[in-house]
Design a protein around this motif. Structure first.
Motif, PDB file in Angstrom:
ATOM      1  N   SER A   1       6.728  -0.509   1.503  1.00 49.21           N
ATOM      2  CA  SER A   1       5.634  -1.955   1.072  1.00 49.21           C
ATOM      3  C   SER A   1       5.176  -3.064   1.337  1.00 49.21           C
ATOM      4  O   SER A   1       4.450  -4.007   1.204  1.00 49.21           O
ATOM      5  CB  SER A   1       5.598  -2.343  -0.390  1.00 49.21           C
ATOM      6  OG  SER A   1       6.779  -2.838  -0.558  1.00 49.21           O
ATOM      7  N   VAL A   2       6.013  -3.290   2.546  1.00 46.76           N
ATOM      8  CA  VAL A   2       5.296  -4.626   3.339  1.00 46.76           C
ATOM      9  C   VAL A   2       3.897  -4.592   4.121  1.00 46.76           C
ATOM     10  O   VAL A   2       3.676  -5.653   4.157  1.00 46.76           O
ATOM     11  CB  VAL A   2       6.129  -4.445   4.812  1.00 46.76           C
ATOM     12  CG1 VAL A   2       5.963  -5.509   6.296  1.00 46.76           C
ATOM     13  CG2 VAL A   2       8.104  -4.917   5.436  1.00 46.76           C
ATOM     14  N   ALA A   3       3.227  -3.405   4.303  1.00 45.86           N
ATOM     15  CA  ALA A   3       2.451  -3.440   5.335  1.00 45.86           C
ATOM     16  C   ALA A   3       1.210  -2.804   4.053  1.00 45.86           C
ATOM     17  O   ALA A   3       0.050  -2.476   4.186  1.00 45.86           O
ATOM     18  CB  ALA A   3       1.970  -2.766   6.019  1.00 45.86           C
ATOM     19  N   ALA A   4       1.788  -2.639   2.267  1.00 52.02           N
ATOM     20  CA  ALA A   4       0.971  -2.165   0.677  1.00 52.02           C
ATOM     21  C   ALA A   4       1.097  -2.820   0.336  1.00 52.02           C
ATOM     22  O   ALA A   4       0.012  -2.844  -1.041  1.00 52.02           O
ATOM     23  CB  ALA A   4       1.497  -1.453   0.883  1.00 52.02           C
ATOM     24  N   HIS A   5       0.784  -4.160   0.670  1.00 52.51           N
ATOM     25  CA  HIS A   5      -0.116  -4.709  -0.139  1.00 52.51           C
ATOM     26  C   HIS A   5      -1.880  -5.143  -0.196  1.00 52.51           C
ATOM     27  O   HIS A   5      -2.624  -4.791   1.570  1.00 52.51           O
ATOM     28  CB  HIS A   5       0.053  -6.940   0.353  1.00 52.51           C
ATOM     29  CG  HIS A   5       0.988  -6.822   0.464  1.00 52.51           C
ATOM     30  ND1 HIS A   5       2.050  -8.092   1.736  1.00 52.51           N
ATOM     31  CD2 HIS A   5       2.697  -6.887  -0.319  1.00 52.51           C
ATOM     32  CE1 HIS A   5       3.236  -8.165   1.141  1.00 52.51           C
ATOM     33  NE2 HIS A   5       3.435  -6.990   0.704  1.00 52.51           N
ATOM     34  N   GLY A   6      -2.006  -5.552  -1.313  1.00 55.59           N
ATOM     35  CA  GLY A   6      -3.523  -5.020  -1.495  1.00 55.59           C
ATOM     36  C   GLY A   6      -4.535  -6.530  -1.766  1.00 55.59           C
ATOM     37  O   GLY A   6      -3.732  -6.918  -1.582  1.00 55.59           O
TER      38      GLY A   6
END
Length: 334
Positions: free
Chosen positions: A18-23
């Protein structure tokens, strides 16, 4: 019960995925009218981005603000945030439906909402460091019987990455900054391990309320050692101390279920109308971003929003701020 090693391995895998999945909030809905958020994927690279009611920010990698920066203005409305160029109108007592583009399942934590009155008129020009925020809604631990527990952030994910906020009916009319925030606690057991994701929007509240609650400067909302900030979620929990000031009188919790979203997202679409020649009001935009069971239907808007083509030769950062300093530790520690 899972061993510490297995929990750590699971958290590390989830954190890495989820490193690049912050919203970020991509739009919000008021009485069926959908207003565009600040699109970090295109606006920073556009020569002429539209004026929206969401504050701009430099978190183009969907990054966070850490506890070491709680005394820094970045915590107010995110990194290098600047005033929104428009605002949306909402009546006291009405609900605002906030739609995130995504949120990682590993990033458990509370969802908190604040208002700050723009005392000298327009929130489009207010000095953010002068804003004093009062809390109008909060949700934290839902079920702590099994680590890491079920949290408000998990409810948001279940609701198609959406959240409902009610503006207290007793709030005096005027211009306000709405501060909507998720705090991720997957590394909260470590000092400076929590991750704050604040989002701000300009709203104009109408109605006959009289309450003007006292607030707290954004840089004084939290400290790195607050119980609800430095907090280990990898254990059985009976309670969780939600950080920040107490809820104001008149704050009403909103059930975060499909039924509560239906009442707002399917309402008759309104059209934003400028209240003065010098005031810019955000125009509703067409969207299909409502939760899967409910798709808001928007009619023609007052003024179509035009977004210029992104400039392709500008660099787009992809790493979360502090990845080398923070996320490597997150993955190893979780």
């Amino acid at each position: 019960m899972p061993s510490f090693a297995s929990k750590t391995l699971f958290a590390a895998i989830a954190g890495a995925a989820s490193v690049a999945a912050h919203g970020h909030v991509k739009n919000f809905v008021i009485n069926g009218a959908s207003f565009q958020g600040y699109d970090i994927n295109s606006f920073p690279y556009s020569q002429n981005p539209p004026k929206v009611a969401a504050w701009t920010a430099d978190n183009t990698d969907n990054g966070f603000v850490g506890p070491e920066d709680f005394a820094n203005p970045d915590i107010i409305c995110h990194k290098n945030a600047k005033n929104a160029g428009a605002h949306a109108v909402v009546a006291a007592g009405d609900k605002i439906f906030v739609q995130w583009d995504t949120w990682p399942v590993s990033h458990h934590g509370p969802v908190i909402d604040y208002l700050a009155r723009c005392e000298n008129g327009s929130c489009e020009t207010v000095d953010k460091t002068s804003l004093e925020f009062f809390k109008i809604a909060e949700a934290g631990l839902i079920d702590g019987s099994q680590a890491p527990g079920k949290w408000a952030s998990d409810q948001l994910i279940e609701n198609n990455n959406s959240w409902m906020i009610q503006i207290p009916s007793n709030i005096a009319p005027g211009n306000y900054v709405l501060r909507h925030e998720i705090i991720a606690l997957h590394s909260g057991g470590d000092l400076n391990g929590a991750q704050n994701y604040p989002q701000c929007f300009n709203i104009q509240v109408t109605g006959s309320g009289t309450a003007k609650p006292a607030g707290v400067k954004g840089t004084s909302l939290y400290t790195p050692t607050d119980e609800g900030i430095r907090f280990n979620i990898y254990r059985s929990l009976n309670s969780y101390p939600i950080p920040g000031p107490r809820l104001i009188a008149g704050a009403t919790p909103v059930a975060q279920g499909t039924s509560s979203i239906v009442s707002t997202a399917t309402a008759v679409t309104g059209t934003a109308v400028p209240t003065a020649a010098t005031t810019t009001v955000a125009a509703p935009v067409q969207t299909t971003a409502a939760p899967a069971p409910v798709q808001p239907t928007t009619t023609a808007v007052a003024q179509p929003i035009q977004t210029s083509t992104p400039v392709n030769n500008l660099p787009r950062p992809t790493r979360c701020p502090g990845l080398g300093r923070r996320h490597a530790r997150d993955v190893a520690r979780n």
